[in-house]
Design a protein around this motif. Structure first.
Motif, PDB file in Angstrom:
ATOM      1  N   PHE A  78       0.834  -1.196   0.000  1.00  0.00           N
ATOM      2  CA  PHE A  78       0.000   0.000   0.000  1.00  0.00           C
ATOM      3  C   PHE A  78       0.873   1.252   0.000  1.00  0.00           C
ATOM      4  O   PHE A  78       1.751   1.395   0.854  1.00  0.00           O
ATOM      5  N   VAL A  79       0.590   2.121  -0.945  1.00  0.00           N
ATOM      6  CA  VAL A  79       1.268   3.413  -1.013  1.00  0.00           C
ATOM      7  C   VAL A  79       0.349   4.425  -0.333  1.00  0.00           C
ATOM      8  O   VAL A  79      -0.793   4.613  -0.762  1.00  0.00           O
ATOM      9  N   THR A  80       0.837   5.039   0.736  1.00  0.00           N
ATOM     10  CA  THR A  80      -0.026   5.923   1.520  1.00  0.00           C
ATOM     11  C   THR A  80       0.650   7.292   1.663  1.00  0.00           C
ATOM     12  O   THR A  80       1.878   7.400   1.669  1.00  0.00           O
ATOM     13  N   SER A  81      -0.183   8.317   1.792  1.00  0.00           N
ATOM     14  CA  SER A  81       0.358   9.681   1.854  1.00  0.00           C
ATOM     15  C   SER A  81      -0.783  10.650   2.060  1.00  0.00           C
ATOM     16  O   SER A  81      -1.945  10.302   1.848  1.00  0.00           O
ATOM     17  N   LEU A  82      -0.426  11.894   2.396  1.00  0.00           N
ATOM     18  CA  LEU A  82      -1.371  13.002   2.262  1.00  0.00           C
ATOM     19  C   LEU A  82      -1.241  13.510   0.830  1.00  0.00           C
ATOM     20  O   LEU A  82      -0.159  13.391   0.228  1.00  0.00           O
ATOM     21  N   THR A  87       3.080  11.425  -3.841  1.00  0.00           N
ATOM     22  CA  THR A  87       2.421  10.131  -4.087  1.00  0.00           C
ATOM     23  C   THR A  87       2.759   9.590  -5.481  1.00  0.00           C
ATOM     24  O   THR A  87       3.053   8.400  -5.637  1.00  0.00           O
ATOM     25  N   THR A  88       2.687  10.461  -6.472  1.00  0.00           N
ATOM     26  CA  THR A  88       2.926  10.043  -7.864  1.00  0.00           C
ATOM     27  C   THR A  88       4.327   9.444  -7.998  1.00  0.00           C
ATOM     28  O   THR A  88       4.516   8.395  -8.627  1.00  0.00           O
ATOM     29  N   TRP A  89       5.271  10.112  -7.403  1.00  0.00           N
ATOM     30  CA  TRP A  89       6.674   9.662  -7.453  1.00  0.00           C
ATOM     31  C   TRP A  89       6.815   8.299  -6.768  1.00  0.00           C
ATOM     32  O   TRP A  89       7.393   7.361  -7.315  1.00  0.00           O
ATOM     33  N   LEU A  90       6.236   8.205  -5.565  1.00  0.00           N
ATOM     34  CA  LEU A  90       6.354   6.953  -4.805  1.00  0.00           C
ATOM     35  C   LEU A  90       5.660   5.792  -5.532  1.00  0.00           C
ATOM     36  O   LEU A  90       6.150   4.663  -5.529  1.00  0.00           O
ATOM     37  N   PRO A 109       5.023  -0.540 -18.566  1.00  0.00           N
ATOM     38  CA  PRO A 109       3.691   0.071 -18.701  1.00  0.00           C
ATOM     39  C   PRO A 109       3.606   1.431 -18.012  1.00  0.00           C
ATOM     40  O   PRO A 109       2.716   2.211 -18.290  1.00  0.00           O
ATOM     41  N   LEU A 110       4.577   1.702 -17.147  1.00  0.00           N
ATOM     42  CA  LEU A 110       4.630   3.019 -16.502  1.00  0.00           C
ATOM     43  C   LEU A 110       4.672   4.128 -17.566  1.00  0.00           C
ATOM     44  O   LEU A 110       4.095   5.195 -17.400  1.00  0.00           O
ATOM     45  N   LEU A 111       5.367   3.836 -18.670  1.00  0.00           N
ATOM     46  CA  LEU A 111       5.553   4.856 -19.693  1.00  0.00           C
ATOM     47  C   LEU A 111       4.286   5.128 -20.500  1.00  0.00           C
ATOM     48  O   LEU A 111       4.120   6.198 -21.061  1.00  0.00           O
ATOM     49  N   SER A 112       3.390   4.132 -20.567  1.00  0.00           N
ATOM     50  CA  SER A 112       2.163   4.382 -21.332  1.00  0.00           C
ATOM     51  C   SER A 112       0.977   4.702 -20.415  1.00  0.00           C
ATOM     52  O   SER A 112       0.119   5.501 -20.748  1.00  0.00           O
ATOM     53  N   LEU A 113       0.947   4.078 -19.245  1.00  0.00           N
ATOM     54  CA  LEU A 113      -0.234   4.248 -18.384  1.00  0.00           C
ATOM     55  C   LEU A 113      -0.038   5.288 -17.280  1.00  0.00           C
ATOM     56  O   LEU A 113      -1.006   5.874 -16.803  1.00  0.00           O
ATOM     57  N   GLY A 114       1.203   5.484 -16.858  1.00  0.00           N
ATOM     58  CA  GLY A 114       1.472   6.407 -15.750  1.00  0.00           C
ATOM     59  C   GLY A 114       1.235   5.738 -14.406  1.00  0.00           C
ATOM     60  O   GLY A 114       0.535   4.730 -14.320  1.00  0.00           O
ATOM     61  N   PRO A 115       1.797   6.306 -13.330  1.00  0.00           N
ATOM     62  CA  PRO A 115       1.749   5.665 -12.009  1.00  0.00           C
ATOM     63  C   PRO A 115       0.342   5.481 -11.435  1.00  0.00           C
ATOM     64  O   PRO A 115       0.080   4.516 -10.739  1.00  0.00           O
ATOM     65  N   HIS A 116      -0.577   6.406 -11.736  1.00  0.00           N
ATOM     66  CA  HIS A 116      -1.884   6.335 -11.063  1.00  0.00           C
ATOM     67  C   HIS A 116      -2.796   5.245 -11.614  1.00  0.00           C
ATOM     68  O   HIS A 116      -3.744   4.844 -10.944  1.00  0.00           O
ATOM     69  N   VAL A 167       3.895   1.673   2.587  1.00  0.00           N
ATOM     70  CA  VAL A 167       4.944   2.684   2.417  1.00  0.00           C
ATOM     71  C   VAL A 167       4.269   4.041   2.524  1.00  0.00           C
ATOM     72  O   VAL A 167       3.240   4.277   1.880  1.00  0.00           O
ATOM     73  N   TYR A 168       4.822   4.908   3.338  1.00  0.00           N
ATOM     74  CA  TYR A 168       4.222   6.233   3.554  1.00  0.00           C
ATOM     75  C   TYR A 168       5.203   7.307   3.102  1.00  0.00           C
ATOM     76  O   TYR A 168       6.378   7.262   3.434  1.00  0.00           O
TER      77      TYR A 168
END
Ligand code: A3P
Length: 349
Positions: A78-82, A87-90, A109-116, A167-168
């Motif tokens: 789980f990627v967690t944050s305010l 967040t995008t970077w993590l 696929p990061l290059l075509s879809l992006g992190p989110h 990961v926070y």
């Protein structure tokens, strides 16, 4: 079992009981909202004070569905944050570490879809319009990588009780607030006038903002990471800027995907740092020309991507007020924020 039965089984087709349940749940939800303190954010959106945090109305139902229905697997990450803490970077870093052996880096696929779209948000995406999303089909890559902004105390019990990892990412409040102020303007209805940075800061100092209070959020994850260091990794945006390579190693080790000597020799870590850099992600077609990701204009995810930008916006009086607040809130917690940053030894931007 035919297709209709299977669909019923996974809650796609509402049965009369489901419809009754839906009505009850809507009533319950309305009742709950009546009892909660409510405020407007500086960009004119409703926030409800629920379980000790300010929950945006737009995701309130999704948060409750996520809390009620989500079942974590031991292998989940789980990627967690305010919001606006990196967040995008993590997400990009976590996805790239975990999946580095699935495909060549230039075909990620990061290059075509992006992190989110690869590390999907519970409240802004998966549960937004569906109380029981089909997570098996929504998470293409294994282990599942998922994300949330809700505070540690409000996470579903199965996340806390399973062997999954959290990961926070946090960031100093001054840069977080400046970033948030610029970002939230896209959500301001036309009839709400833009707030000044001072007005916004006043609300932030009162800690009325999405998923805040800021310090409760940060300290909740900080304390949990101190108590369970193998379960929760607490990272700071400024530290990653100063030394991305050592933090990539730390993150990979924590997630159970350490880099081998061979990989280190072949520059795999540097490659990941580069592919996930601000400059690279910002220029991706999905971010430059994509329409919307979870209601967000993707190009607004990338502004400056630098620490210490607060110097350019905050008045000495606001800085003084925030410094005092930081000192007061972090007192005896063992946590400190970096308000200024050393330049990275090597910049992968
Ligand atoms: P700024 O507004 O200060 O530029 P989040 O991803 O949580 O929404 O955080 C957004 C902040 O992280 C923005 O900060 C954005 O520019 C920055 N950011 C996005 N991608 C980044 C990256 N790959 N490296 C460093 N910073 C990044």
């Amino acid at each position: 079992m035919d297709a209709t039965e299977i669909a019923k089984d996974i809650n796609i087709v509402p049965t009369p009981q489901d419809e009754d349940h839906e009505v009850n749940w809507e009533d319950e939800f309305q009742e709950l909202m009546q009892t909660l303190p409510k405020e407007k954010s500086w960009y004119g959106r409703d926030l409800y004070f629920y379980q000790g945090f300010w929950c945006p109305f737009s995701v309130f139902k999704a948060v409750i569905s996520f809390q009620k229905h989500f079942q974590a697997l031991d292998s989940d990450i789980f990627v967690t944050s305010l919001p606006k803490c990196g967040t995008t970077w993590l997400k990009a870093l976590t996805f790239s570490i975990v999946n580095r052996n699935q495909f060549a880096m230039e075909q990620s696929p990061l290059l075509s879809l992006g992190p989110h779209q690869l590390v999907r948000s519970f409240e802004y995406d998966l549960y937004l319009n569906n109380p029981c999303p089909d997570l098996e089909n929504s998470c293409v890559y294994q282990p599942r990588l998922l994300s949330t902004h809700i505070p540690y105390a409000s996470l579903p019990p199965s996340i806390k009780d399973s062997n999954s990892k959290i990961v926070y990412m946090c960031r100093n409040p001054m840069d977080t607030f400046v970033s948030l102020w610029f970002f939230t303007d896209q959500f301001r209805p036309e009839n709400v006038k833009p707030s000044s940075l001072d007005e916004a800061f006043d609300m932030l100092c009162q800690q009325i903002h999405a998923f805040g209070p800021f310090f409760d959020h940060v300290l909740g994850y900080w304390k949990a990471s101190q108590e369970k260091p193998n379960k929760i990794l607490f990272l700071q945006y400024e530290d990653l800027h100063e030394n991305i390579i050592s933090h990539l190693k730390k993150l990979a080790m924590f997630l159970g995907f350490p880099f081998s000597e061979e990989e280190e020799k072949h520059g795999v870590i540097e490659e990941i740092a580069k592919i996930c850099s601000f400059g690279n992600l910002k220029e991706l077609d999905v971010h430059k020309n994509g329409t919307h990701i979870s209601g967000i204009r993707p190009n607004t995810l990338f502004r400056k991507g630098k620490p210490e930008d607060w110097i350019n916006y905050l008045t000495p009086a606001v800085v003084e007020r925030l410094k005092k607040l930081i000192q007061h809130k972090l007192d005896k917690s063992g946590l400190t924020f970096k308000l200024s940053c050393k330049s990275p030894e090597q910049d992968y931007a």
